[in-house]
Write a protein that holds these residues in place. Structure first.
Motif, short mmCIF file in Angstrom:
data_model
loop_
_atom_site.label_atom_id
_atom_site.label_comp_id
_atom_site.label_asym_id
_atom_site.label_seq_id
_atom_site.Cartn_x
_atom_site.Cartn_y
_atom_site.Cartn_z
N ARG A 7 0.87 -1.18 0.00
CA ARG A 7 0.00 0.00 0.00
C ARG A 7 0.91 1.23 0.00
NH1 ARG A 7 -5.33 0.93 1.21
NH2 ARG A 7 -5.59 -1.24 1.77
N HIS A 8 0.59 2.18 -0.89
CA HIS A 8 1.41 3.40 -1.03
C HIS A 8 0.47 4.61 -1.05
CE1 HIS A 8 5.04 5.55 -2.34
NE2 HIS A 8 4.24 6.26 -3.08
N SER A 9 0.75 5.59 -0.21
CA SER A 9 -0.09 6.78 -0.18
C SER A 9 0.26 7.70 -1.36
CB SER A 9 0.07 7.53 1.14
OG SER A 9 1.39 7.97 1.29
N ILE A 54 -4.21 -3.77 -9.01
CA ILE A 54 -3.81 -2.47 -8.49
C ILE A 54 -5.10 -1.71 -8.22
CG2 ILE A 54 -2.53 -0.34 -8.90
CD1 ILE A 54 -0.89 -1.94 -11.00
N ALA A 55 -5.37 -1.46 -6.96
CA ALA A 55 -6.60 -0.78 -6.57
C ALA A 55 -6.30 0.68 -6.25
CB ALA A 55 -7.23 -1.47 -5.35
N LEU A 56 -7.03 1.57 -6.89
CA LEU A 56 -6.89 3.01 -6.64
C LEU A 56 -7.92 3.45 -5.61
CD1 LEU A 56 -6.43 4.37 -10.25
CD2 LEU A 56 -4.72 4.26 -8.44
N GLU A 57 -7.44 4.15 -4.61
CA GLU A 57 -8.29 4.76 -3.60
C GLU A 57 -7.96 6.25 -3.59
OE1 GLU A 57 -7.18 2.62 -0.10
OE2 GLU A 57 -8.00 0.74 -0.83
N PRO A 58 -8.81 7.07 -2.98
CA PRO A 58 -8.55 8.52 -3.03
C PRO A 58 -7.16 8.94 -2.54
CG PRO A 58 -10.76 8.12 -2.24
CD PRO A 58 -10.09 6.77 -2.34
N LYS A 59 -6.62 8.28 -1.53
CA LYS A 59 -5.31 8.67 -0.98
C LYS A 59 -4.28 7.56 -0.99
CE LYS A 59 -6.68 12.80 0.27
NZ LYS A 59 -6.27 13.93 -0.47
N ASN A 60 -4.65 6.40 -1.54
CA ASN A 60 -3.75 5.25 -1.55
C ASN A 60 -3.86 4.49 -2.86
OD1 ASN A 60 -2.71 5.08 1.30
ND2 ASN A 60 -4.90 5.02 1.72
N VAL A 61 -2.79 3.76 -3.16
CA VAL A 61 -2.82 2.77 -4.23
C VAL A 61 -2.32 1.47 -3.59
CG1 VAL A 61 -0.51 3.39 -5.06
CG2 VAL A 61 -2.08 2.22 -6.57
N GLN A 62 -3.02 0.38 -3.87
CA GLN A 62 -2.64 -0.91 -3.29
C GLN A 62 -2.36 -1.90 -4.41
OE1 GLN A 62 -5.53 -2.80 -0.76
NE2 GLN A 62 -4.01 -4.21 0.05
#
Length: 91
Positions: A7-9, A54-62
């Motif tokens: 997980r990377h912010s 690779i899942a994109l979230e508003p403040k993270n990528v996993q």
């Protein structure tokens, strides 16, 4: 089977984050024959010996991946390269 879960912010706008992931996916497809497709904000990828997303979230990528037997021996270098690309694209 070996697993990777990173997980990377990030602070990118959604479009820029998606464009960054798309660009990486295109390079993986060209270089390693990786197949990929989008499902909402998740990019699923696979090829012989590896599958993940690779899942994109508003403040993270996993990034999660399952490595087959042969690639499991390379888990360390693969994780290091994923972290390097995430740092380059999302920082």
């Amino acid at each position: 089977m070996s697993h990777i879960d990173i997980r990377h912010s990030h602070s990118l706008a959604p479009k820029k984050a998606r464009d960054a992931v798309q660009e990486v996916a295109e390079k993986l497809a060209a270089r390693f024959g990786m197949e990929y497709d989008w499902d909402g904000d998740t990019l699923n990828f696979n090829r012989s010996g590896v599958e993940g997303h690779i899942a994109l979230e508003p403040k993270n990528v996993q990034v999660t991946a399952k490595l087959g037997f042969l690639l499991a021996a390379l888990k360390g270098p693969i994780e290091a390269e994923i972290r390097r690309v995430l740092e380059e694209r999302f920082s």
